[in-house]
Design an enzyme around this catalytic site. Structure first.
Site, mmCIF file in Angstrom:
data_model
loop_
_atom_site.group_PDB
_atom_site.id
_atom_site.type_symbol
_atom_site.label_atom_id
_atom_site.label_comp_id
_atom_site.label_asym_id
_atom_site.label_seq_id
_atom_site.Cartn_x
_atom_site.Cartn_y
_atom_site.Cartn_z
ATOM 1 N N GLY A 161 -8.998 7.753 4.297
ATOM 2 C CA GLY A 161 -8.599 9.156 4.245
ATOM 3 C C GLY A 161 -9.753 10.139 4.250
ATOM 4 C CB THR B 121 -0.876 5.083 4.725
ATOM 5 O OG1 THR B 121 -1.754 5.043 3.610
ATOM 6 C CG2 THR B 121 -0.087 6.368 4.719
ATOM 7 N NE ARG C 13 -9.403 8.089 -1.796
ATOM 8 C CZ ARG C 13 -8.580 7.719 -0.808
ATOM 9 N NH1 ARG C 13 -7.314 7.448 -1.066
ATOM 10 N NH2 ARG C 13 -9.015 7.627 0.422
ATOM 11 C CB VAL C 14 -6.267 13.127 -3.921
ATOM 12 C CG1 VAL C 14 -5.291 13.599 -2.849
ATOM 13 C CG2 VAL C 14 -5.626 13.238 -5.309
ATOM 14 N N GLY C 15 -6.385 10.914 -1.391
ATOM 15 C CA GLY C 15 -6.767 10.692 0.003
ATOM 16 C C GLY C 15 -6.229 11.768 0.921
ATOM 17 C CG ASP C 16 -5.583 10.489 4.911
ATOM 18 O OD1 ASP C 16 -5.588 9.618 4.010
ATOM 19 O OD2 ASP C 16 -5.169 10.267 6.060
ATOM 20 C CB THR D 238 -0.267 6.179 1.004
ATOM 21 O OG1 THR D 238 -1.099 5.031 0.981
ATOM 22 C CG2 THR D 238 -1.046 7.333 0.417
ATOM 23 C CB THR E 33 -2.651 4.788 8.954
ATOM 24 O OG1 THR E 33 -2.840 3.694 8.058
ATOM 25 C CG2 THR E 33 -2.897 4.309 10.361
ATOM 26 N N GLY E 34 -5.495 4.971 7.434
ATOM 27 C CA GLY E 34 -6.880 4.516 7.375
ATOM 28 C C GLY E 34 -7.654 5.194 6.266
ATOM 29 C CB SER F 261 -0.923 -0.009 1.210
ATOM 30 O OG SER F 261 -0.165 -0.302 2.350
HETATM 31 C C1 SD4 Z 1 -5.849 6.932 1.936
HETATM 32 N N1 SD4 Z 1 -5.042 7.004 4.202
HETATM 33 O O1 SD4 Z 1 -5.483 7.010 0.771
HETATM 34 C C2 SD4 Z 1 -4.875 6.368 2.938
HETATM 35 C C3 SD4 Z 1 -5.113 4.907 2.936
HETATM 36 C C4 SD4 Z 1 -4.342 4.041 3.805
HETATM 37 O O2 SD4 Z 1 -3.404 3.560 5.814
HETATM 38 O O3 SD4 Z 1 -3.961 3.017 3.413
HETATM 39 N N2 SD4 Z 1 -4.099 4.379 5.015
HETATM 40 O O4 SD4 Z 1 -6.972 7.229 2.309
#
Ligand code: SD4
Length: 327
Positions: free
Chosen positions: A242, A188, A216-219, A206, A239-240, A84
């Site tokens: 986003g 992440t 798509r863009v995450g946090d 990540t 992490t998690g 990831s």
């Molecule tokens: C996201 N936070 O792109 C990241 C995903 C992830 O551990 O794997 N977080 O949302």
């Protein structure tokens, strides 16, 4: 009527007193050093152990936390077994590995890239954004051209294994928002460090949620969401899922809660509870927060159990289990 607490918060003197009283006595600093908590590096998940080792090489020599967090997470970025982050990371629904990353230093400088493809070390590109441009964030094709200008080389990051997993997913995958059950890929790497000088820095990198929508863009590249550093107070990272972190500006929230006197664990717990209070479907998502105050005290909290983080204090490099709201 203005209460004494409101009065304190409304005045600059009050703010200084609140933070100084909680965090910055010389005695506390000295004892934190005696306890060997500075330098210190922490990072998310099991792959944080190897990344911490790399970061520690820099911290042990009296190096800067910024160099440690940049170099440390590059270990995870280059490891094809880490599915990831960077090389070997899961692609989006169309088969493209797209990367998000950011970095922040002790002066509050920040750099970030999002939707970057075909570069092994997005965190290094993010640092270049911070140091070589007047901007904080560069995305997509512009980020690609900037990375090339800075001398980074393009390479395909989709490994055979990641391609096979994606092709397998395509057979049953539905084009709709994911749930942790259908997409449990939350690995992440976010890293926080304090160096011998007492300066803080953080990084996050990540390939994002596997099989996400293209674009798509995450946090992870969003300053304040997946990462925030304030040298006066502490640092936090995430992490998690986003989307939940972004909607609550989680890492900034946690640092501000530490400024008000909460411990790193209490602040992470409140960050998690903020998500739970706002999202009736919180049981379907996982978010883990990790924080360090300027004295090198560490805390973590997650929605669900299972979130782990690695802590390296020079003597030991250990994997810790975070508490979770559903414990
Ligand atoms: C996201 N936070 O792109 C990241 C995903 C992830 O551990 O794997 N977080 O949302």
């Amino acid at each position: 009527m203005t209460t004494r607490r409101q009065f304190l918060i409304q005045t600059g003197a009050g703010l200084a007193a609140l933070s100084a009283g909680k965090l910055s006595s010389a005695k506390e600093l000295a004892s934190a050093k005696e306890e060997g908590k500075r330098p210190l590096v922490i990072s998310t998940w099991k792959h944080g152990l190897a990344s911490n080792e790399q970061a520690w090489k820099i911290l042990a020599k009296g190096g800067r936390a910024l160099d440690a967090v940049e170099s440390g997470v590059q270990v995870a970025e280059a490891d094809p077994e880490v599915t990831s982050v960077g090389y070997g990371g899961g692609p989006d629904r169309e088969g493209h590995v797209t990367l998000d990353s950011c970095i922040m230093d002790e002066k509050g400088n920040a750099g970030s890239v999002a939707f970057l493809q075909n570069f092994m070390h997005p965190v290094a590109v993010a640092r270049k954004v911070m140091e070589e441009t007047p901007h904080v964030m560069i995305v997509g094709e512009g980020a690609r051209r900037f990375a090339l200008d800075q001398g980074f080389k393009e390479q395909d990051l989709l490994t055979d294994q990641a391609r096979k997993n994606w092709q397998q997913w395509l057979k049953t995958g539905k084009y709709k928002p994911w749930s942790p059950a259908s997409n449990p890929t939350h690995d992440t790497i976010s890293m926080l460090a304090v160096d011998q000088a007492g300066d803080l820095s953080g990084s996050c990198t990540t390939s994002g949620l596997a099989y996400k929508m293209h674009g798509r863009v995450g946090d992870s590249p969003i300053i304040g969401a997946a990462l925030f550093v304030d040298n006066e107070v502490g640092s936090a990272c995430a992490t998690g899922v986003g989307e939940e972190v972004m909607k609550t500006v989680g890492s900034f929230l946690i640092v501000e809660l530490m400024r008000q006197g909460l411990s790193p664990t209490e602040a992470c717990k409140e960050g998690v509870q903020r998500i739970i209070r706002k999202n009736p479907n919180w049981r379907d998502v996982q978010v883990g927060y990790l924080a360090m105050d300027r004295l090198g005290r560490v805390g973590a909290f997650a929605i669900h159990t299972g979130f782990q983080y690695a802590v390296h204090d020079g003597q030991n490099n250990v994997l810790m289990d975070s508490a979770g709201y559903t414990d």
